[in-house]
Write an enzyme that holds these catalytic residues in place. Structure first.
Site, short mmCIF file in Angstrom:
data_model
loop_
_atom_site.label_atom_id
_atom_site.label_comp_id
_atom_site.label_asym_id
_atom_site.label_seq_id
_atom_site.Cartn_x
_atom_site.Cartn_y
_atom_site.Cartn_z
N ALA A 261 0.92 -1.28 0.30
CA ALA A 261 0.13 -0.52 0.31
C ALA A 261 0.96 1.74 0.01
CB ALA A 261 -1.08 0.02 1.38
N MET A 262 0.29 2.48 -0.30
CA MET A 262 0.80 3.53 -0.20
C MET A 262 0.03 4.69 0.46
SD MET A 262 3.88 5.31 -1.23
CE MET A 262 3.86 6.76 -0.84
N GLU A 263 1.09 5.54 1.31
CA GLU A 263 0.30 6.00 2.52
C GLU A 263 0.44 7.97 1.75
OE1 GLU A 263 3.34 4.97 2.62
OE2 GLU A 263 4.87 6.79 2.97
N ASN A 264 0.22 8.07 0.51
CA ASN A 264 0.11 9.83 -0.15
C ASN A 264 -0.99 10.17 0.77
OD1 ASN A 264 1.40 8.40 -3.02
ND2 ASN A 264 -0.55 7.08 -3.09
N HIS A 296 -0.40 1.29 9.44
CA HIS A 296 0.48 1.38 9.42
C HIS A 296 0.84 2.90 7.94
CE1 HIS A 296 4.87 0.94 7.67
NE2 HIS A 296 4.61 1.01 6.39
N GLU A 297 -0.26 2.55 7.42
CA GLU A 297 -0.45 3.52 6.25
C GLU A 297 -1.60 5.13 6.75
OE1 GLU A 297 0.93 3.03 3.22
OE2 GLU A 297 1.34 0.72 3.11
N GLU A 319 9.72 4.11 7.88
CA GLU A 319 8.94 2.83 7.46
C GLU A 319 9.04 1.90 8.46
OE1 GLU A 319 7.48 3.01 5.64
OE2 GLU A 319 7.39 3.62 4.28
N1 HT7 Z 1 6.10 3.63 1.69
C1 HT7 Z 1 5.29 2.59 1.16
C2 HT7 Z 1 6.23 2.72 0.41
C3 HT7 Z 1 5.65 2.11 -1.82
C4 HT7 Z 1 6.72 1.42 -3.03
C5 HT7 Z 1 8.26 1.97 -2.59
C6 HT7 Z 1 9.07 1.36 -3.60
C7 HT7 Z 1 7.26 1.03 -5.18
C8 HT7 Z 1 6.58 1.23 -4.65
C9 HT7 Z 1 6.33 1.64 -3.50
N2 HT7 Z 1 4.75 1.18 -2.84
C10 HT7 Z 1 4.47 1.62 -1.36
C11 HT7 Z 1 4.65 1.94 1.64
C12 HT7 Z 1 4.81 1.82 2.88
O1 HT7 Z 1 5.24 1.48 3.65
O2 HT7 Z 1 4.17 1.80 3.27
ZN ZN Z 2 5.49 2.39 5.79
#
Ligand code: HT7
Ligand code: ZN
Length: 889
Positions: A261-264, A296-297, A319
């Site tokens: 997942a990604m924390e945008n 986490h996100e 992280e």
């Molecule tokens: N901070 C996020 C890292 C992440 C990421 C890094 C590289 C390529 C794709 C990615 N997708 C998400 C995830 C996290 O640690 O919450």
């Molecule tokens: Zn993270």
């Protein structure tokens, strides 16, 4: 290869204060207008403006409303003749890109026809030209324009300030993010999506809108993610005083995603695997993972977004800290100490089976790396999991209250800034100058700079005449790539001493006036130190490193009898489990090292009896029983050996499991019957622990039945598979049949596929179970090759690729490490094939052979050849190139 070094950091030559982005979204050609307000950073020598870009088509550059000269340096856009003073200037850049051609899933891409972005770490430069580095923080205004029918939902970070109709059946939405942010936190989503919504009131009385967006049809799998999000908001406010700082917080799920997942900011984008769940499609593990990834996100909103990283070498700043926070979150949701111990054991298991090998292999790097070629290769278990252990040790050294004060100070000092791991450690230490952390801070920070897993050796000496117990602790750390010599670490060692009845002794160290009970914290700072305990009436059994108080390998020098004593009595549930693991590990290692073919009975009566006592224990939790009775993983056994024969390790572990299955058959039957019914499905720790133990019992009973040819238990498993009321029980029954190699597995697998053919995440499980099945005479590789021809297989989808290829290469050692080298041939083919599609995923797969140097012949030579074959390819991505180069070094 271009090596980036931490010591070369310099502040950016320009600041970008504001950016206005306008997107005309189109799959083949998306147009991006980027209007920026920049100014020189007068604190560094004047330099040209060098904007990062990748795979962009440049159409126009406008400076302060007029033309300007620029040149390209590789993919970078370079502007030389810019105003000299510190006054702001406007730059307008117009580019296009092609989302449908973007198979890397970095930048702007399509997933099932919808638009998504992934910008961390360096994906924003694939969307527009920018200073794509985390210390450049800007205010974002984003306008999205797209076809109304195909893309009814248009999302970006922050608040929706305007929306409306456009000509040609198009519409627009304008978003303003109230918080400045680095480019890696930018996101947009456009597509046909629906959302579960929940309004909440936080402590200050502010109302917030929480939303979980999914594809139509998935709404019935969003409740758990929403509940997890609400719990996260409540927890961060209660534990750390950190409120939600946005009116609107969105989670969007996509089935094409490189990571979890990604924390945008305000617009988290998730792999569907970590959002979608209901009792029919998701297992207890899935539910637990969703809770921790959503947490986490969300926790990144403060640790990562409000305070971000100065440069990517500081990745663990966000992280490691955020993993620590999500672990504490899940821990605090546990009802009791036993459930907390189970959570800790699970976390430590990940650390030991994944991070310890990384720290001993060619990719070993400090928690704060010193150099990289491709930053995507450093989203590792070392940065994440070991980084979290480093934060946990800080909390141990300053206490929970002290840690909270340290966090407060960290936010007071650095809110809105891009900072370093040093800044964090300093804030935690400064909050309590008398703490052990503050007193040893420079030395403690070796945890950030030195790679490798420290060894801790303990030896106890009891002096009956003096009624004294002397514990000597010594530490060392093996050499790692680029670091031949290591300095001693600060190692917090939580310990207790057990008497003959298994009770914790009151502890008085030499020189202390009074004894204190239970667990004590010793802080080892020297290469070797002795600790003297007074008033000890009889030789105690030491329980060291309780709760795994430091990420080290312990050689405790205990006898089997002492370990059995700890397993039976230790007040620290973690160490009870640990004692059982050590007993099993000793037996496994002994059987692997023995001459000749693997004996039929590697386990002795003492061990089996101890396992029986745990399994049948009247008060122990089911979840803990399941963990204790699970034998150490093949990869963990391998780490104990200098030369690794994966086939022999597999044979030994399988034999041990058969022995446990047979010897405890009646007890497994009892355990199954006792734990199989849990009423209405709830994924709480107690009922999931019961399901886990019932599932394990069923597997053991099917294994025992294989040896006796008995059909009763396989029949019961098959029936259970058909009747199960939830995915956990259904999958466990299916897995019992597959793992034990029962003929009924075939039919069950076919039924399972037919039942869930429209559930991508369940089909992933179906693939993974087969690719990870115990190898019998080399049967798995042909099965995997066959699975890759299945109509549902799709190499471009990372979840699917992982479910087949990674389950085989990275999670099935005996299937993968074949004496005919066919596993390695398969691996090299897949690495190259994937590299042309998605370098990030390919580079992760490339790491499956990290530990090749430890392999016995013929594996070792064959593995080296396979890696060399990959390395010989001329047009490898930087990602894969870095991994194979380091492996061969
Ligand atoms: N901070 C996020 C890292 C992440 C990421 C890094 C590289 C390529 C794709 C990615 N997708 C998400 C995830 C996290 O640690 O919450
Ligand atoms: Zn993270």
């Amino acid at each position: 290869a271009m090596v980036i070094r931490r010591e070369d950091y310099t502040p950016p030559p320009f600041w970008i204060d504001r950016i206005e982005l306008t997107f005309d979204l189109d799959p083949t050609k998306t147009r991006v207008l980027n209007k920026m307000s920049l100014r020189r950073n007068t604190e560094v020598p004047a330099q040209p403006l060098r904007l990062d870009g990748e795979d962009l088509n440049l159409a126009r550059v406008v400076l302060n409303g007029g033309g300007c000269s620029f040149k390209m340096d590789g993919e970078a856009l370079v502007l030389g003749n810019l105003p000299e003073g510190p006054e702001p200037f406007e730059l307008e850049i117009f580019t296009t890109c092609s989302p449908e051609k973007n198979t890397q899933l970095s930048g702007l891409y399509l997933s099932q026809g919808d638009f998504f972005t992934q910008c961390e770490a360096e994906g924003f430069r694939r969307i527009t030209y920018f200073l794509d580095r985390p210390d450049v923080m800007a205010s974002y205004t984003v306008t999205l324009r797209a076809d109304k029918d195909k893309y009814p939902v248009l999302l970006s970070n922050g608040n929706l300030v305007e929306q409306g109709e456009l000509a040609d059946n198009r519409h627009f939405a304008k978003w303003v993010d109230p918080h400045r942010k680095p480019s890696y936190l930018f996101a947009l989503v456009a597509g046909r999506l629906i959302s579960r919504e929940q309004r909440i009131l936080t402590r200050s009385g502010k109302e917030h809108l929480l939303q979980v967006y999914v594809r139509p049809g998935d709404m019935d799998k969003t409740e758990h993610a929403m509940n997890s999000l609400i719990a996260s908001v409540v927890w961060d406010e209660a534990r750390f005083g950190l409120p939600l700082d946005l009116e609107r917080f969105m989670i969007v799920a996509t089935s094409d995603f490189n990571m979890g997942a990604m924390e945008n900011k305000g617009l988290n984008i998730f792999n569907t695997k970590y959002v979608l769940a209901n009792s029919a499609t998701a297992t207890d593990t899935d539910f637990a993972n969703i809770e921790s990834v959503v947490g986490h996100e969300y926790f990144h909103n403060w640790t990562g977004n409000r305070i971000t990283c100065r440069d990517w070498f500081q990745l663990s700043l966000k992280e490691g800290l955020t993993v620590f926070r999500d672990q504490e979150f899940s821990m605090d949701l546990c009802a009791d100490a036993s459930a907390r111990a189970v959570k800790r054991i699970e976390d430590v298991r990940v650390l030991r089976t994944m991070q310890f090998p990384e720290d001993a292999g060619p990719m070993a790097h400090p928690v704060r790396p010193d150099q990289y070629v491709e930053i995507n290769n450093f989203y590792t278990v070392t940065v994440y999991e070991k980084g979290a252990e480093v934060v946990r040790m800080m909390q141990t050294l300053v206490g929970r209250e002290g840690f909270r004060q340290g966090m407060d100070l960290y936010f007071q000092r650095h809110d809105g800034q891009a900072v370093t791991c040093d800044d964090f450690a300093q804030a935690i230490a400064d909050a309590d100058p008398d703490s052990a952390l503050a007193r040893h801070l420079p030395q403690f920070k070796r945890w950030y700079s030195q790679s490798g897993t420290p060894r801790l050796q303990a030896s106890g000496r009891y002096d009956a005449a003096e009624r004294r117990y002397t514990l000597t602790l010594s530490q060392s750390c093996p050499a790692t790539p680029g670091q031949s010599e290591k300095q001693p670490f600060v190692i917090p060692v939580a310990l207790g001493l057990l008497d003959a009845q298994g009770q914790d002794l009151a502890l008085r160290l030499q020189g202390e006036a009074q004894a204190s009970g239970g667990t004590r914290l010793l802080v080892l700072t020297q290469a070797s130190e002795s600790f003297v305990f007074e008033d000890i009436d009889a030789e105690p059994v030491p329980s060291l490193l309780r709760g795994f108080s430091a990420p080290v390998i312990v050689d405790n020098g205990l006898t089997d009898d002492q370990l059995l004593h700890l397993l039976a009595h230790d007040s620290d549930a973690f160490n009870r489990w640990e004692a059982g693991q050590q007993l099993a590990l000793r037996r496994a290692v002994q059987a692997v090292r023995a001459e000749g073919s693997v004996g039929a009975a590697p386990l002795d009566e003492a061990f089996i009896g101890a396992m029986r006592a745990v399994l049948c224990h009247p008060t122990l939790d089911a979840a803990l029983k399941e963990l204790v009775l699970t034998l150490p993983a093949e990869t963990y056994i391998a780490e104990q050996l200098d030369v690794v024969d994966p086939q022999r390790i597999h044979a030994v572990r399988e034999t041990m499991r058969e022995q446990l299955a047979g010897a405890l058959q009646a007890d497994w039957a009892w355990a199954y019957e006792q734990h199989k019914d849990n009423g209405a499905y709830r994924p709480d720790p107690v009922s999931s622990g019961r399901r886990a133990l019932a599932g394990m019992a069923l597997t053991m009973l099917c294994i025992a039945a294989r040896d006796t040819g008995d059909a009763v238990w396989p029949g019961k498993a098959y029936q259970r598979f058909k009747d199960a009321g939830n995915m956990t029980d259904r999958f466990n029954a299916l897995s019992a049949l597959v793992v034990s190699g029962q003929p009924l597995a075939r039919d069950a697998l076919a039924r399972f596929h037919a039942m869930f053919q429209d559930e991508a995440l369940v089909i992933d499980k179906w693939f993974a179970l087969q690719a990870g099945a115990p190898d019998r005479g080399g049967n798995v590789l042909p099965a995997v090759r066959q699975l890759m021809t299945h109509p549902d297989f799709n190499l471009k989808n990372p979840n699917r690729a992982r479910s087949v290829i990674f389950s085989f290469c990275s999670a099935n050692p005996a299937g993968f490490h074949r004496s005919d080298a066919a596993g390695y041939v398969f691996w090299s083919e897949r690495v190259l094939e994937l590299d042309a599609i998605n370098p990030q995923v390919a580079a992760r797969l490339a790491r499956a052979l990290d530990r090749w140097k430890k392999l016995a012949e013929p594996y070792r030579s064959a593995a080296r050849e396979a890696i060399a074959r990959v390395a010989a390819k001329s047009d490898l991505s930087a990602d894969v190139r870095e991994v194979v180069t380091r492996a061969l070094a």
